[in-house]
Design a protein around this motif. Structure first.
Motif, mmCIF file in Angstrom:
data_model
loop_
_atom_site.group_PDB
_atom_site.id
_atom_site.type_symbol
_atom_site.label_atom_id
_atom_site.label_comp_id
_atom_site.label_asym_id
_atom_site.label_seq_id
_atom_site.Cartn_x
_atom_site.Cartn_y
_atom_site.Cartn_z
ATOM 1 N N ALA A 155 9.385 0.262 -37.706
ATOM 2 C CA ALA A 155 9.999 1.674 -37.034
ATOM 3 C C ALA A 155 8.898 2.191 -36.201
ATOM 4 N N ILE A 156 7.678 1.829 -35.932
ATOM 5 C CA ILE A 156 6.579 2.141 -35.089
ATOM 6 C C ILE A 156 6.909 1.193 -33.877
ATOM 7 N N ILE B 34 11.345 1.265 -27.387
ATOM 8 C CA ILE B 34 12.251 2.279 -26.790
ATOM 9 C C ILE B 34 11.620 3.112 -25.868
ATOM 10 N N ILE B 35 10.238 3.344 -26.084
ATOM 11 C CA ILE B 35 9.294 4.233 -25.223
ATOM 12 C C ILE B 35 8.994 3.432 -24.102
ATOM 13 N N THR C 120 15.626 -4.017 -29.984
ATOM 14 C CA THR C 120 15.744 -2.960 -30.888
ATOM 15 C C THR C 120 16.820 -2.782 -31.675
ATOM 16 N N ALA D 252 9.951 2.087 -32.068
ATOM 17 C CA ALA D 252 10.063 3.405 -31.221
ATOM 18 C C ALA D 252 9.137 2.744 -30.075
ATOM 19 N N TYR E 53 16.143 -2.627 -35.508
ATOM 20 C CA TYR E 53 16.846 -1.470 -36.453
ATOM 21 C C TYR E 53 17.578 -2.132 -37.762
ATOM 22 N N TYR F 287 14.958 -3.154 -40.286
ATOM 23 C CA TYR F 287 14.459 -1.601 -40.712
ATOM 24 C C TYR F 287 15.460 -1.243 -41.639
#
Length: 172
Positions: free
Chosen positions: A21-22, A28-29, A49, A25, A53, A56
């Motif tokens: 998840a980190i 995505i950033i 991503t 993220a 996902y 995850y």
């Protein structure tokens, strides 16, 4: 005991996968920065991503079951006494959970092996291999099924802390 081993494996998998998840993220950033600040979107971020996902989401099924985070039909069992609720859950596992988990596991294995044998890749700008994600679906199904065994064993051995008496629902 076997339940401690199964619970421990799912706990370790859950903690490791939570790191995804980190990473997810962060990508995505990075993509938002590249697209809107630099004006040069990446070709790979969207596909990566999506796959992260998928990893995850699917690998945390057993972890979620271990922590009682799956959907339950408490509206049916909330008024039952502790012992009746316990046996209702055990029966529910055998009627609904185990058949579903077995089909999920066997079909996902076939799905993963077909993808692997074909060397399946994503279509689009970047062609990423798909079979690792489909193999993760199989691993997630195995973890979910095995965690279900642990939950039933805890119910049978009366070690289910999650079956403590519940507050009655206020249905005003």
């Amino acid at each position: 005991m076997i339940t401690r081993l199964i619970d421990g494996v799912d706990e370790i998998v859950g903690r490791i996968v939570s790191i995804v998840a980190i990473i997810f993220a962060g990508i995505i950033i990075y993509e938002v920065f590249m697209r809107y600040v630099v004006g040069a979107p990446t070709r790979w971020a969207f596909d990566v991503t999506k796959q992260l996902y998928g990893f995850y989401f699917i690998l945390l099924g057993g972890y979620a079951l271990r922590h009682q985070a799956h959907v339950k039909v408490d509206i049916v069992t909330h008024r039952l006494r502790h012992n009746a609720r316990r046996w209702t859950e055990i029966i529910g596992y055998f009627i609904f959970f185990f058949p579903f988990a077995w089909v999920f596991m066997t079909r996902s294995y076939e799905f993963a092996m077909t993808s692997f044998n074909q060397g399946e890749v994503t279509y689009g700008a970047v062609q990423l291999p798909v079979y690792p994600l489909k193999m993760a679906v199989f691993v997630g199904a195995v973890l979910l099924l095995v965690q279900g065994v642990s939950e039933v064993l805890k119910l049978l051995l009366k070690k289910a802390d999650h079956l403590e008496p519940m507050e009655p629902l206020d249905v005003r």
